[in-house]
Design a protein around this motif. Sequence first.
Motif, PDB file in Angstrom:
ATOM      1  N   TYR A  43      60.414   8.119  22.132  1.00  0.00           N
ATOM      2  CA  TYR A  43      59.819   6.882  21.585  1.00  0.00           C
ATOM      3  C   TYR A  43      60.892   6.024  20.897  1.00  0.00           C
ATOM      4  O   TYR A  43      60.966   4.807  21.098  1.00  0.00           O
ATOM      5  CB  TYR A  43      58.706   7.239  20.601  1.00  0.00           C
ATOM      6  N   LYS A  44      61.732   6.656  20.089  1.00  0.00           N
ATOM      7  CA  LYS A  44      62.754   5.910  19.352  1.00  0.00           C
ATOM      8  C   LYS A  44      63.704   5.185  20.313  1.00  0.00           C
ATOM      9  O   LYS A  44      64.114   4.046  20.061  1.00  0.00           O
ATOM     10  CB  LYS A  44      63.545   6.855  18.446  1.00  0.00           C
ATOM     11  N   THR A  87      54.313   6.836  25.417  1.00  0.00           N
ATOM     12  CA  THR A  87      54.881   8.155  25.085  1.00  0.00           C
ATOM     13  C   THR A  87      54.150   8.787  23.908  1.00  0.00           C
ATOM     14  O   THR A  87      53.801   9.971  23.929  1.00  0.00           O
ATOM     15  CB  THR A  87      56.382   8.015  24.763  1.00  0.00           C
ATOM     16  N   TYR A 102      63.054   4.234  23.447  1.00  0.00           N
ATOM     17  CA  TYR A 102      62.341   3.114  24.074  1.00  0.00           C
ATOM     18  C   TYR A 102      62.288   1.904  23.128  1.00  0.00           C
ATOM     19  O   TYR A 102      62.450   0.754  23.541  1.00  0.00           O
ATOM     20  CB  TYR A 102      60.914   3.528  24.437  1.00  0.00           C
ATOM     21  N   MET A 103      62.036   2.175  21.822  1.00  0.00           N
ATOM     22  CA  MET A 103      61.964   1.079  20.843  1.00  0.00           C
ATOM     23  C   MET A 103      63.326   0.404  20.685  1.00  0.00           C
ATOM     24  O   MET A 103      63.407  -0.818  20.503  1.00  0.00           O
ATOM     25  CB  MET A 103      61.480   1.597  19.485  1.00  0.00           C
ATOM     26  N   THR A 132      58.277  -1.641  24.167  1.00  0.00           N
ATOM     27  CA  THR A 132      57.182  -1.192  23.297  1.00  0.00           C
ATOM     28  C   THR A 132      56.046  -0.540  24.063  1.00  0.00           C
ATOM     29  O   THR A 132      55.411   0.395  23.570  1.00  0.00           O
ATOM     30  CB  THR A 132      56.647  -2.378  22.475  1.00  0.00           C
ATOM     31  N   ALA A 157      57.110   2.909  24.861  1.00  0.00           N
ATOM     32  CA  ALA A 157      57.155   3.680  23.614  1.00  0.00           C
ATOM     33  C   ALA A 157      55.755   4.102  23.188  1.00  0.00           C
ATOM     34  O   ALA A 157      55.518   5.275  22.821  1.00  0.00           O
ATOM     35  CB  ALA A 157      57.810   2.848  22.518  1.00  0.00           C
TER      36      ALA A 157
END
Length: 622
Positions: free
Chosen positions: A69-70, A84, A72-73, A78, A81
């Motif tokens: 997630y981190k 996920t 992707y951000m 978004t 993220a």
Amino acid sequence: MNKALLVCAAIALCEALLSCSSKAKAVSMTAALDEADRYIAQGYPKDALKILSDCEKRILSPMEAIGVYKRYMALDKTKAAEKTLKNSLKKNPDNVELNAVYTYFLDKTGKSDEAYKRAASLRGTRYGSLYAEYFLRRQAQEDTQRRQDFYLSPEMQAIYIDAYNGSGDNAWLRNAALSSMKKGEYGDASQMAPEQTKSSSDAYFWALVYYDNKKYGEAAECLLAAKSALDKKEDRFADGITESRSVNPIEVASLLSDCYVNMGEDKEAERIRSELIAQITLGGSEKSSAAEIGSTESLLGTMYLNSALYALQKNDERAAYNVLTFVTQKWPDNVSALIAYGNFAYNSSKRIMDDPLTKSLRDAGVVSTDMKRFDERPRVAVSDALVRMKESLARTHNDTLYVAVLELEEKVDDSSGDRTRLGRMYRVLERNATAADLYPEPIAQYAAHNLLRLDRYDEAKEMFLKYLAARYKLGKDRPFEEDLVLNLQKMSVWEVEYAAYFAAAEKNTDLTKRLYEYAVYETGYSSAYGGAEISPAAATESAVNLAMIYSSTGNKDKALELYGRAQSRATDNYLKSQIMYRLACIYDAKKDAAAAVKALEYSLYLDPANGNARLLLGKFKQ
């Protein structure tokens, strides 16, 4: 046998391979995320996304999901993220880390309503501060006119504790403690105190909490911390942010001296007062500013007064004179100081050493040490005290000071008979009535006291009960006595004590007991301690009377305990002697002759003129 061994070996090998495979996957995920970080840092987002897409299919734990997630951000993806996080939450719906991260994501992407709902699951966890933040923000947006009761409610208390756990800011703990304080739960409030205070006002606040919980030692420690922060001018939070509001050093010193008084350390209390008085009076280098003095003039005057009373207790009339003279000049409208000044004037003007023997010695030119000390003690003319009191009365119209002037004038005027005093008292009532049977409190108390002193019991009772009925609207919808008990919390302590006196005189034991119990145990701070202590607002005589009721109704042990507390609280030897005599009577009833004799001997030591004690002691020594 050999086949069995082969089977076991095969099973063990499979477990080992599975274990290695799991570790390899974990290492592979970590390595993949590290590689994605390198591509992101070097500016190759497509390569990083390809790796993250592969990692997404192999996520095994919530922490791995958060790692993907981190990234992707970081790439501003978004939707990927969020997908996920949501996929991982389907498998781990109760995981607090996933819920905390998704709550933060929802809030940052403008989905505040969804964030607020999801944050509710974080209450009471280590991420509870997220919910506290969103909740408080929403309340501020929805209603800026919330009542104080709402912000001190149990629901808000939990919010404050979560906010503290997330921020470490003691201000949230103070808010939480106020919720308990409002309900009178001083013990619960004191248990919220942090291990270390972070500013003078923070330390002062917790000192107040401890003081209300009668933990005077802990309160004194907090006050010393506040004093140290003020002296060193280090009034800062741990993170270095200067606090916007510091506490007044006079407030700190005043409460600190009160703590020492309550711990029985009168000498230390006087040292604190003397240090502050010296700084202000003598203009030392640490002298309090004009603003500090101006905002606490009444409090400072009380400290001076306590210092003067301490000096009188130690028979240091010169010190008392100096302090009282200064405070009445510095604060000419300080009512308590003016009254003390008037009492000092009256006592210093009395010629207590004019007995025949002393007079004959004086005539012969002989002066003893006591006579010399008496002649050299400072004196204040009563006329001077009365002038100061009346000038202040003209400015303030203070009812308490008005009564003090009346009483001082009556002390000086020995020529007035009872009829004259009675007439004067009724004129005072007539001039100061605010409505039918209604007067300012000091006037009503003055009248009740004087009527009883003049043996006008029926008139005193009638005036006082009519006054209570008028002030609290008693006896209209229900019987007077029932109404009286229901309105106790509205009444001043002296009113309850006088009502108890009249109930006792009418032999209404149940009502007398209830009234005295309220005065002794349920006023001031006493109600928070289950009746274990005598309320500081109650007169010691009330405790003695209640103990007598306990004794006469068969509760000897409770009477003994209360007599003991009253005796340690009393300052007058006559009253102490009477209490010891009553203790002896209970010991006598319990067949404890040794304790009775000891109490009687101490009673006579305190007051050799106590005839009842002497008579009972004679019975034991026959």
